[in-house]
Design a protein around this motif. Structure first.
Motif, PDB file in Angstrom:
ATOM      1  N   LEU A   1       0.826  -1.204   0.000  1.00 64.67           N
ATOM      2  CA  LEU A   1       0.000   0.000   0.000  1.00 64.67           C
ATOM      3  C   LEU A   1       0.863   1.258   0.000  1.00 64.67           C
ATOM      4  N   TYR A   2       1.872   1.271   0.844  1.00 62.28           N
ATOM      5  CA  TYR A   2       2.784   2.410   0.870  1.00 62.28           C
ATOM      6  C   TYR A   2       3.419   2.633  -0.496  1.00 62.28           C
ATOM      7  N   THR A   3       3.959   1.575  -1.077  1.00 61.82           N
ATOM      8  CA  THR A   3       4.704   1.708  -2.333  1.00 61.82           C
ATOM      9  C   THR A   3       3.811   2.186  -3.471  1.00 61.82           C
ATOM     10  N   SER A   4       2.647   1.572  -3.642  1.00 61.20           N
ATOM     11  CA  SER A   4       1.765   1.939  -4.755  1.00 61.20           C
ATOM     12  C   SER A   4       1.229   3.355  -4.600  1.00 61.20           C
ATOM     13  N   CYS A   5       0.800   3.730  -3.377  1.00 60.42           N
ATOM     14  CA  CYS A   5       0.270   5.080  -3.156  1.00 60.42           C
ATOM     15  C   CYS A   5       1.350   6.140  -3.330  1.00 60.42           C
ATOM     16  N   ILE A   6       2.529   5.877  -2.789  1.00 57.73           N
ATOM     17  CA  ILE A   6       3.605   6.865  -2.877  1.00 57.73           C
ATOM     18  C   ILE A   6       4.061   7.036  -4.323  1.00 57.73           C
ATOM     19  N   LEU A   7       4.186   5.935  -5.068  1.00 54.08           N
ATOM     20  CA  LEU A   7       4.561   6.041  -6.479  1.00 54.08           C
ATOM     21  C   LEU A   7       3.515   6.817  -7.273  1.00 54.08           C
ATOM     22  N   LEU A   8       2.248   6.565  -6.992  1.00 51.67           N
ATOM     23  CA  LEU A   8       1.185   7.303  -7.681  1.00 51.67           C
ATOM     24  C   LEU A   8       1.301   8.791  -7.411  1.00 51.67           C
ATOM     25  N   GLY A   9       1.499   9.161  -6.144  1.00 51.07           N
ATOM     26  CA  GLY A   9       1.641  10.572  -5.804  1.00 51.07           C
ATOM     27  C   GLY A   9       2.867  11.195  -6.438  1.00 51.07           C
ATOM     28  N   ILE A  10       3.964  10.456  -6.477  1.00 52.60           N
ATOM     29  CA  ILE A  10       5.191  10.979  -7.079  1.00 52.60           C
ATOM     30  C   ILE A  10       4.986  11.267  -8.557  1.00 52.60           C
ATOM     31  N   PHE A  11       4.408  10.317  -9.286  1.00 52.63           N
ATOM     32  CA  PHE A  11       4.238  10.491 -10.729  1.00 52.63           C
ATOM     33  C   PHE A  11       3.284  11.638 -11.058  1.00 52.63           C
ATOM     34  N   LEU A  12       2.168  11.725 -10.336  1.00 53.68           N
ATOM     35  CA  LEU A  12       1.181  12.764 -10.657  1.00 53.68           C
ATOM     36  C   LEU A  12       1.626  14.143 -10.168  1.00 53.68           C
ATOM     37  N   ASN A  13       2.121  14.236  -8.943  1.00 58.49           N
ATOM     38  CA  ASN A  13       2.536  15.544  -8.430  1.00 58.49           C
ATOM     39  C   ASN A  13       3.711  16.121  -9.225  1.00 58.49           C
ATOM     40  N   SER A  14       4.632  15.272  -9.642  1.00 60.15           N
ATOM     41  CA  SER A  14       5.785  15.770 -10.392  1.00 60.15           C
ATOM     42  C   SER A  14       5.416  16.206 -11.808  1.00 60.15           C
ATOM     43  N   SER A  15       4.237  15.817 -12.289  1.00 66.47           N
ATOM     44  CA  SER A  15       3.827  16.219 -13.638  1.00 66.47           C
ATOM     45  C   SER A  15       3.283  17.644 -13.693  1.00 66.47           C
ATOM     46  N   VAL A  16       2.938  18.218 -12.533  1.00 66.76           N
ATOM     47  CA  VAL A  16       2.279  19.530 -12.510  1.00 66.76           C
ATOM     48  C   VAL A  16       3.118  20.623 -13.176  1.00 66.76           C
ATOM     49  N   PRO A  17       4.387  20.852 -12.789  1.00 68.32           N
ATOM     50  CA  PRO A  17       5.150  21.920 -13.437  1.00 68.32           C
ATOM     51  C   PRO A  17       5.424  21.647 -14.914  1.00 68.32           C
ATOM     52  N   ILE A  18       5.547  20.385 -15.305  1.00 71.06           N
ATOM     53  CA  ILE A  18       5.753  20.056 -16.716  1.00 71.06           C
ATOM     54  C   ILE A  18       4.513  20.421 -17.520  1.00 71.06           C
ATOM     55  N   PHE A  19       3.341  20.102 -16.972  1.00 66.94           N
ATOM     56  CA  PHE A  19       2.092  20.507 -17.619  1.00 66.94           C
ATOM     57  C   PHE A  19       2.021  22.026 -17.739  1.00 66.94           C
ATOM     58  N   PHE A  20       2.336  22.746 -16.675  1.00 65.42           N
ATOM     59  CA  PHE A  20       2.248  24.205 -16.698  1.00 65.42           C
ATOM     60  C   PHE A  20       3.128  24.798 -17.805  1.00 65.42           C
ATOM     61  N   GLU A  21       4.349  24.301 -17.917  1.00 67.22           N
ATOM     62  CA  GLU A  21       5.241  24.802 -18.957  1.00 67.22           C
ATOM     63  C   GLU A  21       4.702  24.496 -20.347  1.00 67.22           C
ATOM     64  N   LEU A  22       4.132  23.322 -20.521  1.00 67.79           N
ATOM     65  CA  LEU A  22       3.585  22.957 -21.829  1.00 67.79           C
ATOM     66  C   LEU A  22       2.349  23.790 -22.170  1.00 67.79           C
TER      67      LEU A  22
END
Length: 370
Positions: A274-295
């Motif tokens: 549970l820790y691994t799957s939830c944390i990986l999900l948060g990492i992938f989605l949260n880190s996409s925010v600034p990339i989306f903004f720039e695009l």
């Protein structure tokens, strides 16, 4: 607001709303009805300040930083605010004892209504103090712009509000990438907001749920800044980075959802998975925010950054609101809520695959500078 008032006035206005909102929540009134109205009013004022916090990063990076630093500046400015949300995942469970018997804290067994009330008020006073300190710092020194523009794009003329909205609503490519951002981020925001309720049926305490939320946000901040720095070094790779991040988010969310259906899938349901799957999900989605903004900004330039990011943030909040609205009716079983996660990530991945990227702002800086 950035476009008309400038960065300094907008930040001061936003900070003052936050101070007033946090102050209303601390007013010591014995009447519960009046206290409830003050708290709701404070939350409303804090919400009115939200768009500046969420949308200022691209405008700040364009105004103050050169083209080879913009993505990194956007990532730092946008993701640092997420650290406050990460802190909230810990402050609540660690400072305020749980009333539902799921907390492992020693205080939980001795807690009563008055003790919980006192701890909540302590959190509200602390938040008021921090917001007041930030407002004082911005009031003392927060220039609106540097003495000289760092790039051609920073000094160029932007479209008016009316023309900007017309450009955005008529740009099919922007609408495609806006939905690719708004759907998964909106679903994830609503899902993470009730993460403790989702994990309670699998016997995960609110403290453990708080740690999961904390590490997913912190990991997303670290990875997001690293990805943005990579985008500054190798320009024109924003779409490729988003494909990687959304692919990871789709796999992580599918893993989490299938793990919760252990009676059907027979996958091991442990704290580690549970820790691994939830944390990986948060990492992938949260880190996409600034990339989306720039695009976003590159795709619709010369539309002002604040308008562009404001529209996509509004769309994200709409999807989050719709999801939470359905949650009020279907709150006894959460499997449908969990399936919304991989579905939204997969849809976003398909939209990004079909998206044709362009870098209008970067092209202007490179060509005119040469």
């Amino acid at each position: 607001c950035f476009f008309i008032l400038g960065l300094r006035v907008t930040v001061l206005l936003t900070s003052s709303l936050m101070v007033l909102g946090a102050g209303l929540r601390c007013v010591p009134v014995s009447d519960l009805e009046i206290r409830k109205k003050l708290i709701h009013g404070g939350q409303l004022l804090n919400g009115l300040a939200g768009p500046t916090v969420m949308n200022a990063a691209p405008f700040l990076s364009t105004t103050w930083f050169s083209p080879d630093e913009r993505a990194t500046a956007t990532a730092i400015a946008s993701l640092l605010s997420y650290l406050g949300a990460a802190g909230a995942f810990l402050v609540g469970p660690l400072v305020v004892p749980s009333p539902n018997g799921t907390s492992h804290l020693p205080l939980a067994s001795q807690s009563n209504t008055e003790h919980i009330k006192d701890r909540i008020e302590a959190v509200l006073y602390a938040e008021f103090g921090m917001v007041s300190l930030i407002f004082s710092a911005a009031l003392a020194y927060f220039p609106s712009r540097p003495p000289f523009p760092p790039s051609v794009a920073a000094a160029s003329q932007r479209l008016s509000y009316r023309r900007s909205f017309c450009r955005l609503l008529s740009n099919f490519r922007f609408l495609m990438i806006a939905l690719a951002y708004a759907i998964p981020l909106g679903v994830f925001s609503g899902w993470s907001g009730v993460l403790d309720l989702i994990l309670t049926p699998v016997h995960v305490s609110q403290v453990d749920a708080g740690w999961i939320g904390f590490w997913s946000i912190v990991g997303g901040c670290v990875v997001g800044i690293a990805m943005a720095r990579f985008a500054d070094f190798i320009r024109g790779m924003l779409k490729f980075i988003l494909l990687l991040l959304l692919s990871g988010a789709t796999l992580a969310s599918t893993w989490f959802t299938l793990t919760c259906l252990t009676s059907v899938t027979h996958l091991p349901l442990t704290t580690a998975t549970l820790y691994t799957s939830c944390i990986l999900l948060g990492i992938f989605l949260n880190s996409s925010v600034p990339i989306f903004f720039e695009l976003f900004v590159e795709t619709v330039y010369p539309v002002p950054e604040g308008i562009t990011c404001g529209v996509v943030t509004f769309l994200s909040n709409v999807f989050m609101g719709v999801l939470l609205f359905f949650l009020t009716f279907y709150h006894t079983e959460f499997s449908w809520f969990n399936w919304c996660l991989p579905g939204s990530c997969l849809l976003s991945l398909l939209l990004i695959l079909c998206f044709r990227e362009s870098y209008d702002r970067l092209y202007l800086d490179v060509v005119v500078s040469v």
